[in-house]
Structure formats: C-alpha cells, structure tokens
Scaffold this active site. Structure first.
Site, short mmCIF file in Angstrom:
data_model
loop_
_atom_site.label_atom_id
_atom_site.label_comp_id
_atom_site.label_asym_id
_atom_site.label_seq_id
_atom_site.Cartn_x
_atom_site.Cartn_y
_atom_site.Cartn_z
N ASP A 1 0.90 -1.21 -0.05
CA ASP A 1 -0.07 0.14 0.00
C ASP A 1 0.77 1.14 0.02
O ASP A 1 0.16 2.30 0.07
CB ASP A 1 -0.96 -0.03 1.02
CG ASP A 1 -1.97 1.02 1.08
OD1 ASP A 1 -2.45 1.44 -0.03
OD2 ASP A 1 -2.38 1.51 2.30
N CYS B 1 -19.53 1.03 4.00
CA CYS B 1 -19.77 0.36 2.88
C CYS B 1 -19.25 -1.19 2.93
O CYS B 1 -19.88 -2.24 2.35
CB CYS B 1 -19.20 0.90 1.53
SG CYS B 1 -17.32 1.13 1.42
N CYS C 1 -21.82 -5.29 3.46
CA CYS C 1 -21.86 -6.22 2.39
C CYS C 1 -22.03 -7.61 2.87
O CYS C 1 -21.62 -8.25 3.74
CB CYS C 1 -20.35 -6.43 2.14
SG CYS C 1 -19.93 -7.63 0.70
#
Length: 344
Positions: A134, A244, A248
């Site tokens: 990352d 979000c 899921c």
C-alpha cells in the site's frame, strides 16, 4: 499446479495469510484505463501521488521490467463486532476497524518478507523479489482480482465469497515464473447495499468512487477544512469509515481475524470525544505510537474530532470547542468555530 506453487500456498497460510493467488504483469491492462479516467475526472482529490506515477501504476512491468509473477496475498482483519454500532454513540469516536491497533503496513510487510525469503530459498538466489504494502505505485486491488483473490465490488474495494471484505492486501513481485490463477469476476448481482448506505453519496455509479466525497479520504488524506456541506454527514467518524464494507452480505461467510495485533485496543474501540479533543501534539504522538492514525498528525486529527463534536448534539461537549477557536492551525480553528455554531 506446480510443486513450487503448491508449497508456496501452504507456506503462505502457515505464515498467517488467509489467501494467495498469482497473476502476470500483463493481466491488468483495463485497470490502467480506469485509473486514467479516475484521475482525469479529478476524483482523486488531493492525492496527487496517484497521478504522479500513473504509468507505473497502470503497468507493473513499467515499475519492474524483470518481474515475471505477482503474488497477491490477503490478510484478514475481520472484526468480531458490528462496526456500525459505534455510530449511535454520538459522544464517542468511530475509528475504522483496521486502525484500532497496530499499523498493518508493519505486520503485513514482515510476513511478505518472510514468505519472499522462503521463495528465494526454494527457487534459487539468482531470482529476486520486491514486496509492497500500500505504499508503492502498485494497483493492489486489480492485481488481486486478476490473481483470483476476489473482485472489486460496487464500492471499489476488494471482496471475496470466502473472506468478505475486511482484509489487507500485500504483493510480492518476483522474477520467479509461477503458474497464474484464474481471475475472479463480480458476484455483486443486483445488490446495492454498499452504495445505498454511503452517508456522503461518494459513488457516482456502481464500481466508481469519487474520493472527494468519501469519508475515509476526507478524514485521512484531505488537508485543510472539509467542505461545510459534508461535515454533518461525517457523524462521529474521525478516522476512516467502515459503512460500505460492513453492510456487504458476503461478510457472513468471512472468518474472524485471529491476528491479535489487529484486535481493537481498549482505548481505541470507542474513545470519548471529550478526551481526544484535548490532545496536544505530544499527547497525540504518545497515544497513537505504532498506529496508522499517527501519520495524519495532531491537527488533522483534532479537526476531525471537532466535526464529530459539532455533530454530537451535546451542548456541554460542543462547548469544549471554544478553547480551540484560536488554535494556530487554521483548519482546527475553523472546525472549532463550526462546532460551536452547531450548539443546540
């Protein structure tokens, strides 16, 4: 599957990775076009580093021409609690699940290096590796989908049928030629739960994100005052956002993370806003030593806390903002004044 790849998979899971897959440098051609469109639309906001090395991100072979294989790995941080429950406790801070303990960059990189050393021992010292977590111009999510780990959902994050979507990604680029895995495809179907729950409507369309409206971007990457029209939607989220991810449906198949360094610290699970807003620079650095939160600095952090205080609806808590109206940092001062304006 070759014997080397089979034993590599076994070793990766023994080290602690939940899933492993392999792809080639040429497997994400379409992702480069999507990145160019994302930047052209200015959806990356202040993250100019996305544009600065866009060609390297778009083409792994441009980053390292000698690489033959991209080994992609998933490291679970799935919580054992509901990340959305804290949003109802207005006097407390909501910190993204991944940031409630040790910095994942350090944990994942150590595992990648260990696995990489093992691979070189097996393949021969004439081969090379590079590990990424990352922080390099690498498109981890498209590479992970190409390697079969999962797919980028409508929220643009990676998810998998057997992992949910609470996991970190790590990459090992290597000159060792390994058999690639089959890419995954979307299994989102007609579900729009992740799009519907977004407090700031950061998704202009399924599979597209406008970072300039994303709470994770706003609280972590964005410098200076946040758009006043978005401040109330932040609620008590002071570092990142899990909305979000948390809704899921595929999370019901995920295993809870076992890495204790990802387990929430007691002082970061639901900290009091009243305590956090009083942190000076030294207090901030002491409190968040070893945490990913440390990198945003005291000023941006306190700015976020002040927005949360303004959204708390608690007159006594909001009054605490008064002491920061004249803060040397302009964004903190602005946030303090805004918070006071929200006093009921």
């Amino acid at each position: 599957m070759s014997a080397l790849k089979q034993t590599l998979t076994t070793e990766a899971k023994a080290i602690g990775f939940a899933k492993i897959g392999v792809c080639r440098p040429t497997d994400i051609v379409e992702a480069g076009a999507r990145l160019h469109a994302f930047v052209a639309a200015r959806h990356h906001g202040q993250m100019e580093w996305l544009a600065d090395r866009i060609e390297w991100r778009s083409d792994p072979s441009a980053l390292w021409p000698e690489a033959k294989s991209m080994i992609m790995l998933a490291d679970l941080y799935t919580p054992n609690h509901d990340p959305l429950a804290i949003l109802q406790e207005k006097s407390r801070a909501a910190i993204s699940v991944y940031a409630q303990n040790k910095d994942y960059h350090d944990v994942v990189k150590k595992r990648l290096k260990r696995l990489g050393r093992w691979l070189l021992e097996q393949a021969g010292e004439d081969h090379q590796i590079k590990v990424f977590v990352d922080t390099a111009p690498v498109m981890e999510k498209p590479l992970a989908q190409a390697a079969g780990l999962g797919w980028q959902g409508k929220h643009t994050n990676l998810l998998a049928r057997d992992l949910g979507n609470f996991f970190f990604l790590g990459a090992i680029f290597t000159t060792v030629p390994l058999e690639p895995d089959s890419p995954d495809v979307s299994h989102c179907g007609s579900c729009t739960a992740c799009l519907d729950i977004c407090p700031t409507q950061a998704f202009p369309a399924p599979y597209q994100l406008d970072a300039r409206r994303c709470i994770s971007y706003l609280t972590i990457e964005h410098k200076g005052p946040i758009d006043p029209d978005l401040r109330s939607a932040l609620g008590n989220r002071i570092y990142g956002c899990d909305d979000c991810l948390a809704v899921c449906p595929w999370n019901k198949f995920a295993q809870t993370a076992t890495e204790m360094r990802y387990a929430p610290r007691d002082d970061l699970r639901a900290p009091n806003l009243a305590e956090l807003v009083q942190l000076d620079d030294q207090g901030f650095r002491d409190r968040f030593s070893g945490s990913p939160i440390k990198r945003i600095g005291r000023d941006r952090f306190v700015r976020n806390v002040l927005y949360a205080i303004g959204n708390s609806g608690d007159a006594g808590l909001i009054e605490m903002a008064r002491s920061l109206v004249d803060d040397p940092d302009a964004a903190v001062s602005d946030a303090a004044k805004w918070a006071l304006e929200q006093r009921p």
